[in-house]
Design a protein around this motif. Structure first.
Motif, mmCIF file in Angstrom:
data_model
loop_
_atom_site.group_PDB
_atom_site.id
_atom_site.type_symbol
_atom_site.label_atom_id
_atom_site.label_comp_id
_atom_site.label_asym_id
_atom_site.label_seq_id
_atom_site.Cartn_x
_atom_site.Cartn_y
_atom_site.Cartn_z
ATOM 1 N N LEU A 119 0.672 -1.161 -0.140
ATOM 2 C CA LEU A 119 -0.076 0.089 -0.002
ATOM 3 C C LEU A 119 0.873 1.319 -0.176
ATOM 4 O O LEU A 119 1.790 1.355 0.657
ATOM 5 N N ILE A 124 -2.418 6.164 -0.417
ATOM 6 C CA ILE A 124 -3.906 5.510 -0.139
ATOM 7 C C ILE A 124 -4.620 5.960 1.238
ATOM 8 O O ILE A 124 -5.889 6.249 1.401
ATOM 9 N N SER A 172 -9.996 4.897 -2.348
ATOM 10 C CA SER A 172 -9.057 4.353 -1.069
ATOM 11 C C SER A 172 -9.944 3.507 -0.144
ATOM 12 O O SER A 172 -9.469 2.315 0.317
ATOM 13 N N GLY A 207 -3.111 -6.592 2.862
ATOM 14 C CA GLY A 207 -2.367 -5.382 2.899
ATOM 15 C C GLY A 207 -0.891 -5.538 3.595
ATOM 16 O O GLY A 207 -0.811 -6.171 4.509
#
Lengths: 132, 183
Positions: B7, B11, B28, B42
């Motif tokens: 990420l 974001i 996002s 993530g």
């Protein structure tokens, strides 16, 4: 010849944008070859079609070249504790929440007086900070 | 196995500061919700956390008029806390202990993230383009190359970002350009 699953490979082919996960069936000899190759190239290698097809029981990868790298599960527990301590001292790690996104979404807006901000005028400066 | 997504800093900034760009904020949020629901894994690096501090503070003080240190510090803390409250976001610095596997594989996988970043800085030099009467660099940034090297080190399938500079480096890690994503 006896085959066994030595480890799970994640295969990124030149045909597909994402990785595919396949169990890597191999003889001990083949496995050693692969490990040697990974060692030589540190983290990736190219394999010829025939080599790949021989060891892929599901025939997922059928392009000429594929990049193979070794899958790894991530354990961030130590890093998480270390980083948390840097920012928040001795306070305990926060409880994991089921849906933290809704609480976070827009939560920083309250610190800004948006009536005083001209987003069009500030656009290039915002882009520079956000690298967009 | 779910896809692992590295990420990018923007974001989190867009999700937290939803008035900055409402379209990007919603996108996002959607991505982060999907991570929260376990559709993706993530990954946030310590480099990303440093950038969150840098970007939030810079935007707050120099662009958004948030002059109180207590306020911009609270903005940074909220963002970092959010990351830690999400069960499907891993926080990594890329050391060998973070990568589970046989010791042999872990040893083989160990290489310098910085070396890889420098290789990419040389390989993907980008181009220059005139915008608003000034020439600007278009392409992946030097710090972005470190993001890429970290993403590669922990085997991320995608790198989620609003930065089109990552399109040049898709052979390293496939970019998930959030503004183009149809959910």
């Amino acid at each position: 010849m006896n085959y066994s699953i030595d480890y799970v490979e994640r295969v990124r082919s030149t045909d597909y944008p994402s990785y595919h996960s396949i169990p890597y069936w191999s003889s001990t000899f083949l496995s050693q070859n692969i490990v040697t190759l990974i060692g030589e190239s540190e983290r990736s290698l190219s394999v010829q079609k025939n080599t790949t097809m021989q060891v892929d029981p599901f025939h997922i990868i059928n392009n000429i070249q594929a990049t193979i790298s070794v899958a790894c599960a991530l354990d961030d527990s130590d890093t998480r504790k270390k980083v948390w301590r840097v920012y928040f001292g001795d306070s305990s790690l926060p409880r994991i929440e089921d849906d933290p996104v809704n609480k976070y979404y827009g939560s920083l807006d309250k610190y800004v007086d948006w009536t005083k901000i001209d987003l069009k005028k500030s656009g290039s400066r915002i882009d520079r900070y956000l690298d967009e | 196995m779910v896809q692992r997504i590295y990420l990018d800093t923007n974001i989190f900034i867009h999700c937290g500061l939803s008035q900055l760009d409402q379209g990007k904020a919603k996108r996002s949020k959607k991505l982060l919700e999907q991570i929260s629901q376990g559709k993706y894994e993530g990954v946030v690096s310590t480099l990303c956390l440093l950038e969150i501090c840098e970007v939030v503070r810079g935007l707050a003080v120099e662009v958004l008029g948030v002059n109180s240190p207590a306020d911009w510090k609270a903005m940074i803390s909220s963002t970092i806390e959010f990351i830690f409250k999400n069960k499907n976001i891993k926080v990594i610095e890329s050391n060998p202990e973070e990568r589970l596997g046989t010791s042999k594989i872990k040893d083989l996988m160990y290489c310098s993230v910085v070396d890889d970043a420098h290789r990419m800085i040389v390989k993907y030099s980008g181009t220059t383009k005139e915008e608003r009467g000034k020439f600007v660099h278009k392409g992946v940034g030097c710090v972005d190359c470190l993001h890429l090297a970290l993403a590669k080190m922990v085997e991320c399938d995608l790198i989620a970002t609003f930065d089109r500079g990552f399109e040049e480096t898709r052979i390293e890690v496939e970019p998930l350009i959030i503004q183009d994503k149809v959910w």
